[in-house]
Design a protein around this motif. Structure first.
Motif, PDB file in Angstrom:
ATOM      1  N   PHE A 135       7.371  -4.024  13.563  1.00 27.10           N
ATOM      2  CA  PHE A 135       7.314  -5.464  13.817  1.00 27.10           C
ATOM      3  C   PHE A 135       6.676  -5.707  15.179  1.00 27.10           C
ATOM      4  N   ASN A 136       6.178  -6.905  15.374  1.00 27.73           N
ATOM      5  CA  ASN A 136       5.635  -7.350  16.655  1.00 27.73           C
ATOM      6  C   ASN A 136       6.404  -8.577  17.107  1.00 27.73           C
ATOM      7  N   THR A 137       6.494  -8.766  18.417  1.00 29.38           N
ATOM      8  CA  THR A 137       7.126  -9.972  18.935  1.00 29.38           C
ATOM      9  C   THR A 137       6.093 -11.095  18.937  1.00 29.38           C
ATOM     10  N   HIS A 138       6.529 -12.305  19.250  1.00 27.41           N
ATOM     11  CA  HIS A 138       5.619 -13.456  19.249  1.00 27.41           C
ATOM     12  C   HIS A 138       4.471 -13.287  20.233  1.00 27.41           C
ATOM     13  N   ASP A 139       4.708 -12.566  21.324  1.00 26.13           N
ATOM     14  CA  ASP A 139       3.639 -12.363  22.302  1.00 26.13           C
ATOM     15  C   ASP A 139       2.791 -11.124  21.993  1.00 26.13           C
ATOM     16  N   GLY A 140       2.951 -10.532  20.804  1.00 27.66           N
ATOM     17  CA  GLY A 140       2.091  -9.443  20.363  1.00 27.66           C
ATOM     18  C   GLY A 140       2.512  -8.047  20.808  1.00 27.66           C
ATOM     19  N   LYS A 141       3.670  -7.914  21.436  1.00 29.99           N
ATOM     20  CA  LYS A 141       4.110  -6.592  21.884  1.00 29.99           C
ATOM     21  C   LYS A 141       4.639  -5.789  20.702  1.00 29.99           C
ATOM     22  N   GLU A 142       4.342  -4.477  20.707  1.00 29.00           N
ATOM     23  CA  GLU A 142       4.803  -3.593  19.649  1.00 29.00           C
ATOM     24  C   GLU A 142       5.931  -2.719  20.187  1.00 29.00           C
ATOM     25  N   TYR A 143       6.960  -2.578  19.395  1.00 28.96           N
ATOM     26  CA  TYR A 143       8.110  -1.786  19.803  1.00 28.96           C
ATOM     27  C   TYR A 143       8.282  -0.600  18.855  1.00 28.96           C
ATOM     28  N   VAL A 144       8.660   0.530  19.437  1.00 25.21           N
ATOM     29  CA  VAL A 144       8.959   1.722  18.659  1.00 25.21           C
ATOM     30  C   VAL A 144      10.464   1.974  18.742  1.00 25.21           C
ATOM     31  N   GLY A 145      10.992   2.727  17.792  1.00 27.20           N
ATOM     32  CA  GLY A 145      12.431   2.976  17.741  1.00 27.20           C
ATOM     33  C   GLY A 145      12.800   4.316  18.348  1.00 27.20           C
ATOM     34  N   VAL A 146      13.778   4.284  19.241  1.00 27.92           N
ATOM     35  CA  VAL A 146      14.292   5.501  19.862  1.00 27.92           C
ATOM     36  C   VAL A 146      15.777   5.595  19.531  1.00 27.92           C
ATOM     37  N   TYR A 147      16.161   6.743  18.942  1.00 22.93           N
ATOM     38  CA  TYR A 147      17.554   6.962  18.553  1.00 22.93           C
ATOM     39  C   TYR A 147      18.246   7.792  19.623  1.00 22.93           C
ATOM     40  N   PHE A 148      19.426   7.344  20.040  1.00 21.37           N
ATOM     41  CA  PHE A 148      20.212   8.037  21.054  1.00 21.37           C
ATOM     42  C   PHE A 148      21.525   8.528  20.446  1.00 21.37           C
ATOM     43  N   PRO A 149      21.652   9.831  20.178  1.00 17.93           N
ATOM     44  CA  PRO A 149      22.951  10.324  19.719  1.00 17.93           C
ATOM     45  C   PRO A 149      23.975  10.176  20.833  1.00 17.93           C
ATOM     46  N   GLN A 150      25.202   9.920  20.459  1.00 17.39           N
ATOM     47  CA  GLN A 150      26.255   9.814  21.458  1.00 17.39           C
ATOM     48  C   GLN A 150      26.830  11.193  21.722  1.00 17.39           C
ATOM     49  N   SER A 151      27.167  11.457  22.954  1.00 14.82           N
ATOM     50  CA  SER A 151      27.729  12.743  23.328  1.00 14.82           C
ATOM     51  C   SER A 151      29.107  12.934  22.720  1.00 14.82           C
ATOM     52  N   MET A 152      29.406  14.176  22.389  1.00 15.92           N
ATOM     53  CA  MET A 152      30.712  14.605  21.888  1.00 15.92           C
ATOM     54  C   MET A 152      31.096  13.993  20.545  1.00 15.92           C
ATOM     55  N   GLN A 153      30.142  13.432  19.793  1.00 14.47           N
ATOM     56  CA  GLN A 153      30.451  12.899  18.480  1.00 14.47           C
ATOM     57  C   GLN A 153      29.180  12.809  17.654  1.00 14.47           C
ATOM     58  N   PHE A 154      29.311  12.413  16.402  1.00 16.62           N
ATOM     59  CA  PHE A 154      28.163  12.373  15.505  1.00 16.62           C
ATOM     60  C   PHE A 154      27.794  10.942  15.161  1.00 16.62           C
ATOM     61  N   ALA A 155      27.625  10.134  16.160  1.00 15.08           N
ATOM     62  CA  ALA A 155      27.184   8.761  15.979  1.00 15.08           C
ATOM     63  C   ALA A 155      26.058   8.520  16.970  1.00 15.08           C
ATOM     64  N   GLY A 156      25.482   7.358  16.941  1.00 21.23           N
ATOM     65  CA  GLY A 156      24.419   7.063  17.883  1.00 21.23           C
ATOM     66  C   GLY A 156      23.967   5.625  17.763  1.00 21.23           C
ATOM     67  N   ASP A 157      22.975   5.274  18.571  1.00 22.82           N
ATOM     68  CA  ASP A 157      22.445   3.923  18.610  1.00 22.82           C
ATOM     69  C   ASP A 157      20.925   3.970  18.518  1.00 22.82           C
ATOM     70  N   LEU A 158      20.349   2.952  17.876  1.00 16.29           N
ATOM     71  CA  LEU A 158      18.903   2.815  17.813  1.00 16.29           C
ATOM     72  C   LEU A 158      18.508   1.664  18.727  1.00 16.29           C
ATOM     73  N   HIS A 159      17.582   1.925  19.660  1.00 20.04           N
ATOM     74  CA  HIS A 159      17.100   0.899  20.581  1.00 20.04           C
ATOM     75  C   HIS A 159      15.592   0.782  20.437  1.00 20.04           C
ATOM     76  N   TRP A 160      15.055  -0.378  20.804  1.00 19.51           N
ATOM     77  CA  TRP A 160      13.619  -0.627  20.680  1.00 19.51           C
ATOM     78  C   TRP A 160      13.008  -0.726  22.068  1.00 19.51           C
ATOM     79  N   TYR A 161      11.896  -0.005  22.276  1.00 18.08           N
ATOM     80  CA  TYR A 161      11.216   0.044  23.562  1.00 18.08           C
ATOM     81  C   TYR A 161       9.730  -0.201  23.368  1.00 18.08           C
ATOM     82  N   LEU A 162       9.123  -0.795  24.391  1.00 23.04           N
ATOM     83  CA  LEU A 162       7.670  -0.907  24.390  1.00 23.04           C
ATOM     84  C   LEU A 162       7.087   0.496  24.355  1.00 23.04           C
ATOM     85  N   ARG A 163       6.011   0.664  23.630  1.00 26.55           N
ATOM     86  CA  ARG A 163       5.395   1.974  23.483  1.00 26.55           C
ATOM     87  C   ARG A 163       5.105   2.606  24.847  1.00 26.55           C
TER      88      ARG A 163
END
Length: 188
Positions: A135-163
């Motif tokens: 997806f792109n934002t209204h101002d045309g920026k493109e974001y990629v997905g970075v997954y962060f596993p959580q320490s000491m467990q098997f879960a994590g979070d997905l965050h979006w960052y500018l390339r």
């Protein structure tokens, strides 16, 4: 007394990781072997020996893997997965499991790029899982997905960052997972 407690905790630090590894291996071996023995059912007892269930399961997985390479079987599997995808509760369980397993072990692995991204005044280690912006934002920026596993467990979070904010680093996925899951205390 203080020395005895020190010896005790040092012993625990050595024994616990080994014992838990052996326990988990034993548990999964018995689980998988039990499935295979169940499938053997009423086979003669001379066919049954320790580990036969595991062999049966491995042969079954190999056979299914062989079948998936045949055109007709691919169509049948696609039809079956489509059918599963229409069952309301089952599809919400099946599809994420299938996607996760495919991303880890399939031909198109998603967890193959380790990255550092900015976080306040530091950097955070993660995996570039969405490489092509979806997806792109209204101002045309493109974001990629970075997954962060959580320490000491098997879960994590997905965050979006500018390339431009995502910095690919030169360590293996195994090393990155070891660092992340152990909260940074694992050694190479």
């Amino acid at each position: 007394m203080k020395r005895l407690s020190l010896y005790f905790f040092n012993g625990l630090l050595v024994i616990l990781p080994i014992a838990l590894t052996i326990y988990l291996l034993h548990y999964f071996f018995n689980l998988i072997n039990g499935w295979g023995v169940y499938w053997l059912g009423s086979f003669p007892d001379q066919w049954k020996f320790p580990g036969i269930g595991m062999i049966i399961i491995i042969l079954f997985v190999l056979f299914v893997g062989f079948l998936t390479r045949i055109w007709v079987t691919k169509k049948l599997i696609d039809w079956l997965e489509g059918l599963i995808g229409r069952v309301p509760l089952v599809k919400s369980l099946f599809q994420p499991l299938k996607d996760t397993i495919t991303s880890l072990f399939g031909e198109k692995k998603s967890f193959d790029t380790v990255v550092l991204v900015p976080l306040a005044d530091s950097k955070r280690l993660g995996f570039l899982t969405v490489k092509t912006p979806i997806f792109n934002t209204h101002d045309g920026k493109e974001y990629v997905g970075v997954y962060f596993p959580q320490s000491m467990q098997f879960a994590g979070d997905l965050h979006w960052y500018l390339r431009e904010q995502v910095e690919v680093i030169d360590i293996t996925v195994d090393e990155a997972l070891r660092i992340l899951i152990s909260a940074g205390v694992a050694k190479k």
